[in-house]
Design a protein around this motif. Structure first.
Motif, PDB file in Angstrom:
ATOM      1  N   SER A   1       0.839  -1.197   0.000  1.00 14.42           N
ATOM      2  CA  SER A   1       0.000   0.000   0.000  1.00 14.42           C
ATOM      3  C   SER A   1       0.871   1.243   0.000  1.00 14.42           C
ATOM      4  N   VAL A   2       0.236   2.393  -0.224  1.00 10.38           N
ATOM      5  CA  VAL A   2       0.914   3.677  -0.159  1.00 10.38           C
ATOM      6  C   VAL A   2      -0.080   4.694   0.401  1.00 10.38           C
ATOM      7  N   VAL A   3       0.424   5.667   1.186  1.00 10.89           N
ATOM      8  CA  VAL A   3      -0.431   6.694   1.780  1.00 10.89           C
ATOM      9  C   VAL A   3      -0.219   8.008   1.051  1.00 10.89           C
ATOM     10  N   LEU A   4      -1.316   8.597   0.553  1.00 12.05           N
ATOM     11  CA  LEU A   4      -1.287   9.921  -0.065  1.00 12.05           C
ATOM     12  C   LEU A   4      -1.673  10.923   1.025  1.00 12.05           C
ATOM     13  N   PRO A   5      -0.723  11.761   1.483  1.00 12.70           N
ATOM     14  CA  PRO A   5      -0.974  12.607   2.666  1.00 12.70           C
ATOM     15  C   PRO A   5      -1.838  13.825   2.361  1.00 12.70           C
ATOM     16  N   CYS A   6      -2.705  14.146   3.295  1.00 10.71           N
ATOM     17  CA  CYS A   6      -3.516  15.366   3.214  1.00 10.71           C
ATOM     18  C   CYS A   6      -4.071  15.633   4.607  1.00 10.71           C
ATOM     19  N   ARG A   7      -3.834  16.831   5.133  1.00 13.96           N
ATOM     20  CA  ARG A   7      -4.273  17.159   6.479  1.00 13.96           C
ATOM     21  C   ARG A   7      -4.920  18.543   6.497  1.00 13.96           C
ATOM     22  N   THR A   8      -5.866  18.706   7.398  1.00 14.83           N
ATOM     23  CA  THR A   8      -6.482  20.001   7.641  1.00 14.83           C
ATOM     24  C   THR A   8      -6.665  20.146   9.152  1.00 14.83           C
ATOM     25  N   SER A   9      -7.412  21.132   9.571  1.00 16.04           N
ATOM     26  CA  SER A   9      -7.591  21.355  11.007  1.00 16.04           C
ATOM     27  C   SER A   9      -8.425  20.235  11.622  1.00 16.04           C
ATOM     28  N   SER A  10      -8.231  20.015  12.910  1.00 17.85           N
ATOM     29  CA  SER A  10      -8.971  18.977  13.612  1.00 17.85           C
ATOM     30  C   SER A  10     -10.361  19.466  13.999  1.00 17.85           C
ATOM     31  N   LEU A  11     -11.169  18.549  14.517  1.00 19.83           N
ATOM     32  CA  LEU A  11     -12.535  18.843  14.966  1.00 19.83           C
ATOM     33  C   LEU A  11     -13.351  19.473  13.836  1.00 19.83           C
ATOM     34  N   LEU A  12     -13.435  18.768  12.730  1.00 17.95           N
ATOM     35  CA  LEU A  12     -14.177  19.249  11.570  1.00 17.95           C
ATOM     36  C   LEU A  12     -15.682  19.142  11.818  1.00 17.95           C
TER      37      LEU A  12
ATOM     38  N   GLU B   1      -8.978   3.723   1.155  1.00 15.93           N
ATOM     39  CA  GLU B   1      -9.504   3.818   2.517  1.00 15.93           C
ATOM     40  C   GLU B   1      -9.025   5.109   3.173  1.00 15.93           C
ATOM     41  N   MET B   2      -9.930   5.749   3.911  1.00 17.82           N
ATOM     42  CA  MET B   2      -9.598   6.912   4.727  1.00 17.82           C
ATOM     43  C   MET B   2      -9.866   6.584   6.190  1.00 17.82           C
ATOM     44  N   SER B   3      -9.211   7.302   7.086  1.00 21.12           N
ATOM     45  CA  SER B   3      -9.454   7.106   8.508  1.00 21.12           C
ATOM     46  C   SER B   3     -10.904   7.432   8.846  1.00 21.12           C
ATOM     47  N   LYS B   4     -11.550   6.558   9.586  1.00 20.37           N
ATOM     48  CA  LYS B   4     -12.937   6.803   9.988  1.00 20.37           C
ATOM     49  C   LYS B   4     -13.018   7.923  11.019  1.00 20.37           C
ATOM     50  N   ASP B   5     -11.890   8.304  11.580  1.00 24.40           N
ATOM     51  CA  ASP B   5     -11.844   9.317  12.633  1.00 24.40           C
ATOM     52  C   ASP B   5     -11.372  10.675  12.089  1.00 24.40           C
ATOM     53  N   PHE B   6     -11.514  10.891  10.761  1.00 25.69           N
ATOM     54  CA  PHE B   6     -10.917  12.093  10.163  1.00 25.69           C
ATOM     55  C   PHE B   6     -11.575  13.383  10.650  1.00 25.69           C
ATOM     56  N   LEU B   7     -12.850  13.342  11.053  1.00 29.24           N
ATOM     57  CA  LEU B   7     -13.505  14.559  11.546  1.00 29.24           C
ATOM     58  C   LEU B   7     -12.835  15.059  12.823  1.00 29.24           C
TER      59      LEU B   7
ATOM     60  N   THR C   1      -9.574  14.176  13.855  1.00 31.16           N
ATOM     61  CA  THR C   1      -8.131  14.389  13.705  1.00 31.16           C
ATOM     62  C   THR C   1      -7.764  15.369  12.604  1.00 31.16           C
ATOM     63  N   GLY C   2      -8.622  15.534  11.604  1.00 25.64           N
ATOM     64  CA  GLY C   2      -8.288  16.378  10.461  1.00 25.64           C
ATOM     65  C   GLY C   2      -7.361  15.691   9.470  1.00 25.64           C
ATOM     66  N   ASP C   3      -7.049  14.402   9.708  1.00 26.24           N
ATOM     67  CA  ASP C   3      -6.187  13.644   8.809  1.00 26.24           C
ATOM     68  C   ASP C   3      -7.060  12.989   7.748  1.00 26.24           C
ATOM     69  N   VAL C   4      -7.046  13.551   6.542  1.00 27.64           N
ATOM     70  CA  VAL C   4      -7.883  13.038   5.454  1.00 27.64           C
ATOM     71  C   VAL C   4      -7.024  12.327   4.396  1.00 27.64           C
ATOM     72  N   SER C   5      -5.867  11.821   4.843  1.00 28.15           N
ATOM     73  CA  SER C   5      -4.972  11.096   3.943  1.00 28.15           C
ATOM     74  C   SER C   5      -5.678   9.856   3.386  1.00 28.15           C
ATOM     75  N   LEU C   6      -5.234   9.435   2.206  1.00 22.92           N
ATOM     76  CA  LEU C   6      -5.845   8.290   1.524  1.00 22.92           C
ATOM     77  C   LEU C   6      -4.843   7.143   1.451  1.00 22.92           C
ATOM     78  N   THR C   7      -5.262   5.964   1.883  1.00 23.29           N
ATOM     79  CA  THR C   7      -4.455   4.756   1.728  1.00 23.29           C
ATOM     80  C   THR C   7      -4.884   4.041   0.453  1.00 23.29           C
ATOM     81  N   LEU C   8      -3.932   3.808  -0.429  1.00 16.00           N
ATOM     82  CA  LEU C   8      -4.183   3.113  -1.692  1.00 16.00           C
ATOM     83  C   LEU C   8      -3.512   1.748  -1.619  1.00 16.00           C
ATOM     84  N   ARG C   9      -4.325   0.692  -1.612  1.00 16.77           N
ATOM     85  CA  ARG C   9      -3.797  -0.659  -1.494  1.00 16.77           C
ATOM     86  C   ARG C   9      -3.424  -1.242  -2.857  1.00 16.77           C
TER      87      ARG C   9
END
Length: 233
Positions: free
Chosen positions: A115-126, A162-168, A170-178
């Motif tokens: 797999s590979v992670v495509l990083p993308c982050r924004t502010s937490s508590l969306l 797949e994205m983290s189910k907890d992105f709202l 953490t603000g971590d909206v990175s994408l995992t590509l398997r």
């Protein structure tokens, strides 16, 4: 491009439709006078990058299209309609846009990786209504992943993202590509729709094919030597 929405049913005589940004000088982003654009005093940052519907003043759809957005485009935009430039009748609406970064990030993945992670982050508590889209535009538009509607996902990426189910939180909206494969390399765009904000980041994925293994090269040399010896015998 990005669309800055603005709607109003106010239609005065001889109207001006004005898009401005108060932190710029001059502050005019776009000006529509009756049915013609008047861009003589437009801030040079926006030259040849803004447009509106030709029938904006007739339909009340004053939305502005901003092409090739950059980081400096982030800010507070005011859409207003008036009888004259100096006498604003009403502020039809406001739009805020922000962009995560200038330029782009680069990620490298080697053939055979799990797999590979495509990083993308924004502010937490969306906010709860925040949505995230991962897309590609080359060689054609493809919906890679959507946090709100996976039915539109392109079949090439089915069951591989797949994205983290907890992105709202953490603000971590990175994408995992398997199971990355040949054809996955290219430019990906992460777009976050948060309240009235549009946050965007580009990630370039470089797919590197595994070089010919050294053990295979040695085996090939040995096989050639065996064939030569056998031919001599």
């Amino acid at each position: 491009s990005v669309l800055l929405p603005c709607y109003s049913d106010i239609q005065p005589e001889d109207p001006f439709l004005i898009w401005t940004r108060s932190d710029l000088s001059p502050n005019f982003v776009h000006l529509r006078r009756e049915n013609d654009d008047d861009l003589k005093n437009q801030n040079q940052r926006f030259r040849n990058r803004t447009s509106m519907n030709p029938d904006a003043l007739d339909t009340g759809n004053f939305s502005l299209t901003l092409r090739k957005p950059e980081r400096f485009d982030g800010g507070n935009y005011s859409c207003s309609i008036s009888k004259s430039v100096g006498s604003v009748m009403t502020a039809a609406s406001f739009k805020h846009i922000h962009f995560l970064s200038v330029g782009q990030q680069e990620v490298e993945v080697t053939e055979g990786s799990d797999s590979v992670v495509l990083p993308c982050r924004t502010s937490s508590l969306l906010p709860e209504d925040t949505s995230v889209e991962w897309t590609r535009s080359e060689p054609e538009f493809m919906m890679v992943h959507s946090s709100s509607n996976q039915r539109n996902q392109d079949g090439f990426y089915r069951d591989r993202t797949e994205m983290s189910k907890d992105f709202l939180r953490t603000g971590d909206v990175s994408l995992t590509l398997r199971n990355p494969r040949d054809g996955d390399g290219g430019r990906y765009v992460c777009t976050v729709h948060r309240d009235q904000d549009v946050l965007r980041q580009t990630v370039v994925l470089k797919y590197v094919k595994e070089p010919f293994p050294s053990w295979a090269s040695a085996l090939l040399v040995l096989l050639v030597l065996v064939l030569i010896v056998s031919a001599g015998v």
